[in-house]
Scaffold this active site. Structure first.
Site, PDB file in Angstrom:
ATOM      1  N   GLY A 163      21.839  -9.336 -13.025  1.00 30.09           N
ATOM      2  CA  GLY A 163      22.494  -8.208 -13.687  1.00 30.09           C
ATOM      3  C   GLY A 163      22.604  -6.995 -12.784  1.00 30.09           C
ATOM      4  O   GLY A 163      22.472  -7.082 -11.560  1.00 30.09           O
ATOM      5  N   CYS A 164      22.797  -5.843 -13.418  1.00 31.71           N
ATOM      6  CA  CYS A 164      23.226  -4.639 -12.708  1.00 31.71           C
ATOM      7  C   CYS A 164      22.181  -4.001 -11.793  1.00 31.71           C
ATOM      8  O   CYS A 164      22.524  -3.160 -10.979  1.00 31.71           O
ATOM      9  CB  CYS A 164      23.717  -3.600 -13.710  1.00 31.71           C
ATOM     10  SG  CYS A 164      25.250  -4.088 -14.520  1.00 31.71           S
ATOM     11  N   PHE A 165      20.906  -4.372 -11.931  1.00 28.39           N
ATOM     12  CA  PHE A 165      19.902  -3.764 -11.042  1.00 28.39           C
ATOM     13  C   PHE A 165      19.810  -4.473  -9.695  1.00 28.39           C
ATOM     14  O   PHE A 165      19.144  -4.019  -8.771  1.00 28.39           O
ATOM     15  CB  PHE A 165      18.511  -3.746 -11.707  1.00 28.39           C
ATOM     16  CG  PHE A 165      17.964  -5.117 -12.054  1.00 28.39           C
ATOM     17  CD1 PHE A 165      17.398  -5.933 -11.081  1.00 28.39           C
ATOM     18  CD2 PHE A 165      18.025  -5.587 -13.364  1.00 28.39           C
ATOM     19  CE1 PHE A 165      16.898  -7.193 -11.401  1.00 28.39           C
ATOM     20  CE2 PHE A 165      17.521  -6.842 -13.696  1.00 28.39           C
ATOM     21  CZ  PHE A 165      16.956  -7.648 -12.710  1.00 28.39           C
ATOM     22  N   ALA A 166      20.489  -5.622  -9.553  1.00 25.29           N
ATOM     23  CA  ALA A 166      20.177  -6.556  -8.467  1.00 25.29           C
ATOM     24  C   ALA A 166      20.627  -6.105  -7.081  1.00 25.29           C
ATOM     25  O   ALA A 166      20.176  -6.660  -6.080  1.00 25.29           O
ATOM     26  CB  ALA A 166      20.753  -7.932  -8.782  1.00 25.29           C
ATOM     27  N   PHE A 372      19.802  -0.205 -12.043  1.00 23.12           N
ATOM     28  CA  PHE A 372      19.384  -0.262 -13.450  1.00 23.12           C
ATOM     29  C   PHE A 372      20.039  -1.472 -14.104  1.00 23.12           C
ATOM     30  O   PHE A 372      21.225  -1.706 -13.894  1.00 23.12           O
ATOM     31  CB  PHE A 372      19.859   0.981 -14.221  1.00 23.12           C
ATOM     32  CG  PHE A 372      19.635   2.290 -13.528  1.00 23.12           C
ATOM     33  CD1 PHE A 372      18.348   2.736 -13.261  1.00 23.12           C
ATOM     34  CD2 PHE A 372      20.711   3.094 -13.147  1.00 23.12           C
ATOM     35  CE1 PHE A 372      18.135   3.955 -12.622  1.00 23.12           C
ATOM     36  CE2 PHE A 372      20.508   4.313 -12.511  1.00 23.12           C
ATOM     37  CZ  PHE A 372      19.215   4.744 -12.252  1.00 23.12           C
TER      38      PHE A 372
END
Length: 388
Positions: A163-166, A372
Site C-alpha cells: 500500500g501507500c506507505f511502501a 502513510f
C-alpha cells in the site's frame, strides 16, 4: 583461518546507503481531473446517479489534483465491462492487465535510473520490486529481471500488497542491504497501476469514490548503494529509518483483494490520526541530531490526499513551501501509492539544482521522508542531502 568477525567486517560497507539515481515513468494516457467526473460516470454507465456525480465532482475539485495518468483508457474499459461495475467478478480481467503492465512500466522507470547511474546493469546485485497492483508467481521482480536482462544471480525481493506507505519501506530495506553487503548496488522499483482498484460508483460506499478521485498510475526507480565510486553521483544519504503502527488506528485503511478486484475502505479519520502522531515520529527521528525546528528540514510526505498534508502542516506549523514538492507531485500525478515519495524525491533534487539552492534538499542538510498507508502504518526515513 579467518574469524567470523573478520568475515562480517569484510562484508559490511563503510559509509551510509546513498540514493545514486532516480527514474520515473507513467502510462501515456493522461486524464484531466476537471473533466474526469463526466468521463467516469459515462464510462461506468452511471449517468443516472446525478447526486452522486455532484458529490464526486466536489471530491475531484477538492483533491488538488490537476491531472493523472492511467493505463485504463476508454477502449480498454469498453472491452472489459466487468471492471466498470462496482462489484462484478473481474479479477481475471484485471490480473491479465496488471501482470503484464506493472513490470513493463517498472522497466521504463528502471531504464531511466540505470542510465542516470551510468554503470553497467551487470553491477546490480539486488532488486526490490514493490506493487499493490496484482499478484503472480514468479512475480513482477522475476519479470523485470528478464525484461531488463539483469544477471540471473541478482538477489530479488518482491513486496506485494503493502500500500501507500511502501515507498518508505523499500528505502528502509535498500539501506539495510546496501550497508550490510559491501559493493551492493540495489535497484528499487515501485510500479502501480489502478486497473486493480478501478470500479464504478455506488452510493453505499463513498470511501470507494475517494480512491477513484485520487489514484493514478506511475512507476519510480532508484539505485541505492554505499561508498559511491568517483563515477557515481550521490543524491541523498539514507541515514535512519523506522516503521510504526499508529495507536488506535486499526481498520483506518483497509484493502481487500477478491473476485471484484482490490477494494479500499477508509474507515476512520486518517488525516487526524496521522497529524496527531506525526510529532512523536519526528522527535524519535531528529532528537539525536539536535533538530526540533521542522521548518529547518526538507519534506517529502506521501500525498495520500490534500487533507493529510493540510493537517500535518497545521499541527507542526510548517511554512507552505515545505510541502511544495509533495503538492506538485499530487497535482501533476495524483496518488500513485508507493511510487509517490520517489517521484517527490526526483522533483526535489531537480528543482533544487535548477534553482541553484546548494544542496539536493532545497539548500538544507537534513530532511524527512514519510510514507502513510494501511495499518495505519507510518514509515519514516531521515535523509541527508548532498552538496551540488
Amino acid at each position: 583461518m579467518v574469524s567470523v568477525e573478520e568475515i562480517r567486517n569484510a562484508q559490511r560497507a563503510e559509509g551510509p546507503a546513498t540514493v545514486m539515481a532516480i527514474g520515473t515513468a507513467t502510462p501515456p494516457n493522461c486524464v484531466d481531473q476537471s473533466t474526469y467526473p463526466d468521463y467516469y460516470f459515462r464510462i461506468t454507465n452511471s449517468e443516472h446517479m446525478t447526486e452522486l456525480k455532484e458529490k464526486f465532482k466536489r471530491m475531484c475539485d477538492k483533491s488538488m489534483i490537476k491531472k493523472r495518468y492511467m493505463y485504463l483508457n476508454e477502449e480498454i474499459l469498453k472491452e472489459n465491462p466487468s471492471v466498470c461495475a462496482y462489484m462484478a467478478p473481474s479479477l481475471d480481467a484485471r490480473q491479465d492487465m496488471v501482470v503484464v503492465e506493472v513490470p513493463k512500466l517498472g522497466k521504463e522507470a528502471a531504464t531511466k535510473a540505470i542510465k542516470e547511474w551510468g554503470q553497467p546493469k551487470s553491477k546490480i546485485t539486488h532488486l526490490i520490486f514493490c506493487t499493490t497492483s496484482g499478484v503472480d508467481m514468479p512475480g513482477a521482480d522475476y519479470q523485470l529481471t528478464k525484461l531488463l536482462g539483469l544477471r540471473p544471480s541478482v538477489k530479488r525481493y518482491m513486496m506485494y500488497q503493502q500500500g501507500c506507505f511502501a515507498g518508505g519501506t523499500v528505502l528502509r530495506l535498500a539501506k539495510d542491504l546496501a550497508e550490510n553487503n559491501k559493493g551492493a548496488r540495489v535497484l528499487v522499483v515501485c510500479s502501480e497501476i489502478t486497473a486493480v482498484t478501478f470500479r464504478g460508483p455506488t452510493d453505499t460506499h463513498l470511501d470507494s469514490l475517494v480512491g477513484q478521485a485520487l489514484f493514478g498510475d506511475g512507476a519510480a526507480a532508484v539505485i541505492v548503494g554505499s561508498d559511491p565510486l568517483p563515477v557515481e553521483k550521490p543524491l541523498f544519504q539514507l541515514v535512519w529509518t523506522a516503521q510504526t503502527i499508529l495507536p488506535d488506528s486499526e481498520g483506518a485503511i483497509d484493502g481487500h483483494l477478491g473476485e471484484v478486484g482490490l477494494t479500499f475502505h477508509l474507515l476512520k479519520d486518517v488525516p487526524g490520526l496521522i497529524s496527531k502522531n506525526i510529532e512523536k515520529a519526528l522527535v524519535e527521528a531528529f532528537q539525536p541530531l539536535g533538530i526540533s525546528d521542522y521548518n529547518s528540514i526538507f519534506w517529502i510526505a506521501h500525498p495520500g490526499g490534500p487533507a493529510i498534508l493540510d493537517q500535518v502542516e497545521a499541527k507542526l506549523g510548517l511554512k507552505p513551501e515545505k510541502m511544495e514538492a509533495t503538492r506538485h507531485v499530487l497535482s501533476e500525478y495524483g496518488n500513485m501509492s508507493s511510487a509517490c515519495v520517489l517521484f517527490i524525491l526526483d522533483q526535489m533534487r531537480k528543482k533544487s539544482i535548477e534553482n541553484g539552492l546548494g544542496t539536493t534538499g532545497e539548500g538544507l542538510d537534513w530532511g524527512v521522508l514519510f510514507g502513510f498507508g494501511p495499518g495505519l502504518t507510518v514509515e519514516t526515513v531521515v535523509l541527508r542531502s548532498v552538496t551540488v
